[in-house]
Enzyme design. Structure first.
Site, PDB file in Angstrom:
ATOM      1  N   GLY A  15       2.939  -7.112  -9.892  1.00  0.00           N
ATOM      2  CA  GLY A  15       1.914  -7.284 -10.682  1.00  0.00           C
ATOM      3  C   GLY A  15       2.506  -7.781 -12.082  1.00  0.00           C
ATOM      4  N   CYS A  42       8.282  -4.202  -3.512  1.00  0.00           N
ATOM      5  CA  CYS A  42       7.833  -5.009  -2.522  1.00  0.00           C
ATOM      6  C   CYS A  42       8.986  -5.735  -2.071  1.00  0.00           C
ATOM      7  CB  CYS A  42       6.505  -6.068  -2.827  1.00  0.00           C
ATOM      8  SG  CYS A  42       6.511  -7.151  -1.677  1.00  0.00           S
ATOM      9  N   CYS A  47       8.117  -4.260   1.313  1.00  0.00           N
ATOM     10  CA  CYS A  47       7.290  -5.116   2.211  1.00  0.00           C
ATOM     11  C   CYS A  47       8.400  -6.023   2.789  1.00  0.00           C
ATOM     12  CB  CYS A  47       6.153  -6.039   1.689  1.00  0.00           C
ATOM     13  SG  CYS A  47       5.326  -5.080   0.348  1.00  0.00           S
ATOM     14  N   LYS A  50      11.457  -4.478   4.709  1.00  0.00           N
ATOM     15  CA  LYS A  50      10.627  -3.455   5.823  1.00  0.00           C
ATOM     16  C   LYS A  50      10.370  -4.683   7.114  1.00  0.00           C
ATOM     17  CE  LYS A  50       6.763  -3.918   6.009  1.00  0.00           C
ATOM     18  NZ  LYS A  50       5.454  -2.885   5.389  1.00  0.00           N
ATOM     19  N   LYS A  51       9.896  -5.865   6.616  1.00  0.00           N
ATOM     20  CA  LYS A  51       9.289  -6.444   7.749  1.00  0.00           C
ATOM     21  C   LYS A  51      10.546  -7.529   8.383  1.00  0.00           C
ATOM     22  CE  LYS A  51       5.679  -9.423   9.537  1.00  0.00           C
ATOM     23  NZ  LYS A  51       4.974 -10.629   8.932  1.00  0.00           N
ATOM     24  N   TYR A  97      12.877 -14.951  -8.243  1.00  0.00           N
ATOM     25  CA  TYR A  97      11.858 -14.319  -8.952  1.00  0.00           C
ATOM     26  C   TYR A  97      12.415 -14.382 -10.565  1.00  0.00           C
ATOM     27  CZ  TYR A  97       8.388 -11.793  -6.208  1.00  0.00           C
ATOM     28  OH  TYR A  97       7.208 -11.717  -5.333  1.00  0.00           O
ATOM     29  N   GLY A 113      11.843   0.641 -21.037  1.00  0.00           N
ATOM     30  CA  GLY A 113      11.305   0.622 -22.031  1.00  0.00           C
ATOM     31  C   GLY A 113      10.284   1.733 -22.230  1.00  0.00           C
ATOM     32  N   GLY A 176       1.185   7.738   7.831  1.00  0.00           N
ATOM     33  CA  GLY A 176       0.331   6.593   7.145  1.00  0.00           C
ATOM     34  C   GLY A 176       1.367   5.352   7.311  1.00  0.00           C
ATOM     35  N   TYR A 177       1.370   4.481   6.501  1.00  0.00           N
ATOM     36  CA  TYR A 177       2.134   3.145   6.508  1.00  0.00           C
ATOM     37  C   TYR A 177       3.301   3.136   6.683  1.00  0.00           C
ATOM     38  CZ  TYR A 177      -2.289   0.741   4.851  1.00  0.00           C
ATOM     39  OH  TYR A 177      -3.566   0.183   4.568  1.00  0.00           O
ATOM     40  N   GLU A 181       5.479   2.435  10.272  1.00  0.00           N
ATOM     41  CA  GLU A 181       6.358   1.178  10.250  1.00  0.00           C
ATOM     42  C   GLU A 181       7.582   1.567  10.481  1.00  0.00           C
ATOM     43  OE1 GLU A 181       3.508  -1.461   7.686  1.00  0.00           O
ATOM     44  OE2 GLU A 181       5.185  -0.795   6.599  1.00  0.00           O
ATOM     45  N   HIS A 435      -8.492 -21.587  23.300  1.00  0.00           N
ATOM     46  CA  HIS A 435      -7.986 -20.716  24.566  1.00  0.00           C
ATOM     47  C   HIS A 435      -6.857 -21.314  25.161  1.00  0.00           C
ATOM     48  CE1 HIS A 435      -8.794 -18.692  28.439  1.00  0.00           C
ATOM     49  NE2 HIS A 435      -8.457 -19.697  29.024  1.00  0.00           N
ATOM     50  N   GLU A 440      -9.640 -15.562  20.495  1.00  0.00           N
ATOM     51  CA  GLU A 440     -11.126 -16.266  20.960  1.00  0.00           C
ATOM     52  C   GLU A 440     -11.935 -15.032  21.195  1.00  0.00           C
ATOM     53  OE1 GLU A 440     -10.978 -17.896  25.081  1.00  0.00           O
ATOM     54  OE2 GLU A 440      -8.893 -17.203  24.992  1.00  0.00           O
TER      55      GLU A 440
HETATM   56  P1  NDP Z   1       0.241   7.164   2.904  1.00  0.00           P
HETATM   57  O1  NDP Z   1      -0.927   7.564   1.891  1.00  0.00           O
HETATM   58  O2  NDP Z   1      -0.510   5.772   3.645  1.00  0.00           O
HETATM   59  O3  NDP Z   1       0.576   8.171   3.975  1.00  0.00           O
HETATM   60  C1  NDP Z   1       1.308   9.166   3.531  1.00  0.00           C
HETATM   61  C2  NDP Z   1       1.097  10.245   4.616  1.00  0.00           C
HETATM   62  O4  NDP Z   1       1.822  11.566   4.318  1.00  0.00           O
HETATM   63  C3  NDP Z   1      -0.210  10.609   5.121  1.00  0.00           C
HETATM   64  O5  NDP Z   1      -0.209  10.716   6.582  1.00  0.00           O
HETATM   65  C4  NDP Z   1      -0.436  11.993   4.527  1.00  0.00           C
HETATM   66  O6  NDP Z   1      -1.218  12.620   5.143  1.00  0.00           O
HETATM   67  C5  NDP Z   1       0.723  12.450   4.405  1.00  0.00           C
HETATM   68  N1  NDP Z   1       1.230  13.527   3.384  1.00  0.00           N
HETATM   69  C6  NDP Z   1       0.936  13.292   2.097  1.00  0.00           C
HETATM   70  N2  NDP Z   1       1.241  14.511   1.330  1.00  0.00           N
HETATM   71  C7  NDP Z   1       1.980  15.165   2.281  1.00  0.00           C
HETATM   72  C8  NDP Z   1       2.676  16.573   2.144  1.00  0.00           C
HETATM   73  N3  NDP Z   1       2.604  17.146   1.112  1.00  0.00           N
HETATM   74  N4  NDP Z   1       2.994  17.161   3.317  1.00  0.00           N
HETATM   75  C9  NDP Z   1       3.019  16.439   4.672  1.00  0.00           C
HETATM   76  N5  NDP Z   1       2.281  15.164   4.666  1.00  0.00           N
HETATM   77  C10 NDP Z   1       2.002  14.536   3.559  1.00  0.00           C
HETATM   78  O7  NDP Z   1       1.357   6.669   2.347  1.00  0.00           O
HETATM   79  P2  NDP Z   1       2.634   5.773   2.479  1.00  0.00           P
HETATM   80  O8  NDP Z   1       3.728   6.346   1.560  1.00  0.00           O
HETATM   81  O9  NDP Z   1       2.871   5.744   3.847  1.00  0.00           O
HETATM   82  O10 NDP Z   1       2.108   4.232   1.986  1.00  0.00           O
HETATM   83  C11 NDP Z   1       1.864   4.244   0.294  1.00  0.00           C
HETATM   84  C12 NDP Z   1       0.972   3.265   0.350  1.00  0.00           C
HETATM   85  O11 NDP Z   1       1.808   2.168   0.248  1.00  0.00           O
HETATM   86  C13 NDP Z   1      -0.197   2.795   1.308  1.00  0.00           C
HETATM   87  O12 NDP Z   1      -1.392   3.620   1.199  1.00  0.00           O
HETATM   88  C14 NDP Z   1      -0.355   1.486   1.336  1.00  0.00           C
HETATM   89  O13 NDP Z   1      -1.356   1.202   0.442  1.00  0.00           O
HETATM   90  C15 NDP Z   1       0.873   0.664   0.707  1.00  0.00           C
HETATM   91  N6  NDP Z   1       1.758   0.436   1.816  1.00  0.00           N
HETATM   92  C16 NDP Z   1       1.183  -0.778   2.522  1.00  0.00           C
HETATM   93  C17 NDP Z   1       2.270  -1.310   3.533  1.00  0.00           C
HETATM   94  C18 NDP Z   1       1.456  -2.526   4.240  1.00  0.00           C
HETATM   95  O14 NDP Z   1       0.533  -3.212   3.729  1.00  0.00           O
HETATM   96  N7  NDP Z   1       2.024  -2.683   5.583  1.00  0.00           N
HETATM   97  C19 NDP Z   1       3.365  -0.614   4.023  1.00  0.00           C
HETATM   98  C20 NDP Z   1       3.688   0.430   3.429  1.00  0.00           C
HETATM   99  C21 NDP Z   1       2.916   0.881   2.258  1.00  0.00           C
HETATM  100  P3  NDP Z   1      -2.951  12.821   5.119  1.00  0.00           P
HETATM  101  O15 NDP Z   1      -3.371  11.637   5.924  1.00  0.00           O
HETATM  102  O16 NDP Z   1      -3.337  13.982   5.669  1.00  0.00           O
HETATM  103  O17 NDP Z   1      -3.331  12.543   3.625  1.00  0.00           O
END
Ligand code: NDP
Length: 458
Positions: A15, A42, A47, A50-51, A97, A113, A176-177, A181, A435, A440
């Site tokens: 950003g 990133c 990103c 990671k990729k 960059y 800063g 999560g993500y 991944e 196809h 498709e």
């Molecule tokens: P996410 O928010 O996707 O996942 C965090 C996970 O941790 C959730 O499953 C959450 O549970 C769990 N969690 C949170 N707090 C606790 C806790 N105190 N104890 C146990 N579990 C917990 O975060 P990520 O760090 O994976 O990714 C952050 C952001 O970065 C994403 O939201 C995304 O926007 C971006 N990102 C995008 C990617 C892509 O585009 N491919 C790749 C990586 C990151 P619950 O679901 O219950 O809240």
């Protein structure tokens, strides 16, 4: 040289760099302050590396089915080679960059800063102040680690990019993500991988069909899942880490990784001295044009807690520069953002889930296809690809698309175009299929798999 700038950006991530380059292009005198490396999460530890790791991990899948296409593969993997090659590529990108900033005349200042006033940023190491007509905070976020005993024995995604050796096993907390991944990466590279999640199914907030199919696909690749559980304690156990679960179970792992979300980088920025307000989740509160509660100070990207995605940060940085330096007030539409999880199988989604669509609109049609991707048809792999369109009733507007399987991320990027144009199901139907492809399916759906009227399945 004078210490007076039109714009001082704190943070050289996606950003901040975009905003700085554009503002300089519009004729502004711009400085970017960065205390670490240019490129941000990133490029440096998100990103991009990671990729590259995901690509590395996917070879094991291909090697497994290669014999069905007549290949004999005698493969072995060397982690240090991957890390070294990844580091080389990241260094190349970082240089690109830096060059992209320097070309329009942006000054890069390697320092920390701290905001001292509405128009003043203090450089901590150099000990001098910069005067800025506008300040842009683009400091991103960092991994959040639960404050449990022994948490320092675990790693986060930051450290995962620089492990000296691969562990024999890893426990990853989170659903999560990042968790999914990295589970894909470690498992694909031969590490016995377990995902531990506090909820009852991974990817909370995603479409249910995708959540179920992703879990099945990852299990097929040998990844274990533990649900309704958290890590309570970590202790050293020889070379391993001993984990105590909230259920009381104790188990050793070669490594433990926290993928428990990310928090905005706001600490020590001096926000309190200028009255910049935070949201209840600790992010910098901004209006639709990224302006904070202190009128000369703006913020973009993950630090604002809107959508923590690189392309969103870039759009916000660009909209900021247009608004403030090109007399072109611009707002970013955050309502419909395509996103991908680079797991294996891969996930690409945009718009409303089936459940959210029904809750919001009541009258909804759902089209679902589940089929074996062609690459698996010579092997005994039973895994199904999932393609799902969610539309308003009777061939109305397409309001959601959820894809799981090979190429899902690439596919959903293109579906984002007709969806941005507010396409109807009929617009998809007009397109003639390519196809044989998986995509498709998206243009050959005949009748809905599920119909909802007034919120009820009919
Ligand atoms: P996410 O928010 O996707 O996942 C965090 C996970 O941790 C959730 O499953 C959450 O549970 C769990 N969690 C949170 N707090 C606790 C806790 N105190 N104890 C146990 N579990 C917990 O975060 P990520 O760090 O994976 O990714 C952050 C952001 O970065 C994403 O939201 C995304 O926007 C971006 N990102 C995008 C990617 C892509 O585009 N491919 C790749 C990586 C990151 P619950 O679901 O219950 O809240």
């Amino acid at each position: 040289m004078s210490n007076a700038y039109d714009l001082v950006v704190i943070g050289a991530g996606s950003g901040g760099v975009r905003a700085a380059r554009m503002a300089a292009g519009f004729g502004a005198r711009v400085a970017v302050i960065e205390e670490y490396r240019v490129g941000g999460t990133c490029v440096i530890r998100g990103c991009v590396p990671k990729k590259l790791f995901v690509y590395a991990s996917r070879f094991s899948d291909l090697f497994e089915i290669a014999p069905t296409f007549g290949w004999t593969v005698d493969a072995s993997f060397d982690w240090p080679t991957l890390v070294a090659n990844k580091d080389k590529e990241i260094a190349r990108l970082e240089s690109a960059y830096v060059a992209a900033l320097e070309k329009p005349g942006v000054e890069i200042i390697r320092d920390r800063g701290v905001i001292r006033g509405p128009n003043t940023v203090h450089l901590v190491s150099e000990g001098r102040d910069l005067e800025a007509r506008h300040i842009l905070i683009a400091t991103g976020g960092k991994p959040y680690v639960p404050a449990i005993p022994g948490h320092e024995l675990g790693i986060t995604s930051n450290e995962a990019f620089h492990l000296k050796t691969l562990p024999h096993s890893i426990l990853i907390e989170g659903g999560g993500y990042v968790a999914l991944e990295f589970a894909t990466i470690f498992s694909g590279l031969g590490v016995k991988t377990t995902v531990l999640y506090r909820g009852d199914r991974i990817l909370r907030g995603f479409d249910e069909d995708i959540r179920v199919a992703l879990e099945a696909g990852m299990q097929l690749r040998g990844i274990d899942f533990i649900y309704d559980c958290t890590i309570q304690k970590l202790e050293k156990a020889g070379e391993d880490v001993s984990v105590t679960y909230s259920s009381g179970v104790v188990a050793p792992y070669g490594a433990v990784m926290f993928a428990t979300g990310r928090t905005p980088n706001v600490t020590g920025l001096g926000l309190e001295t200028v009255g910049v307000s935070l949201t209840d989740r600790g992010a910098i509160a901004v209006d639709a044009r990224s302006q904070t509660s202190c009128p000369s100070i703006y913020a973009v990207g993950d630090v604002t807690g809107r959508a923590a995605l690189t392309p969103v940060a870039i759009r916000e940085g660009s909209a900021f520069a247009e608004t403030v330096f090109n007399d072109n007030p611009t707002e970013v539409d955050h309502s419909q953002i395509a996103t991908a999880v680079f797991s294996e199988p891969e996930v690409g989604v945009i718009g409303l889930t089936e459940a959210d669509a029904v809750a919001a609109h009541g009258d909804v049609d759902v089209y679902v296809a589940r089929f074996r991707p062609m690459i698996n048809t010579l092997s005994d792999r039973s895994e199904r690809m999932v393609m799902k369109l969610v539309t308003l009733a009777d061939g109305g507007r397409v309001i959601g698309c959820h894809i799981l399987g090979p190429g899902a991320a690439e596919l959903v990027q293109l579906v984002a175009v007709p969806m941005a144009m507010k396409a109807d199901k009929a617009d998809f139907d007009r397109a003639i299929a390519v196809h044989p492809t998986a995509a498709e399916e998206l243009v050959t759906f005949k009748s809905p798999s599920i119909r909802y009227r007034k919120g009820e399945k009919v």
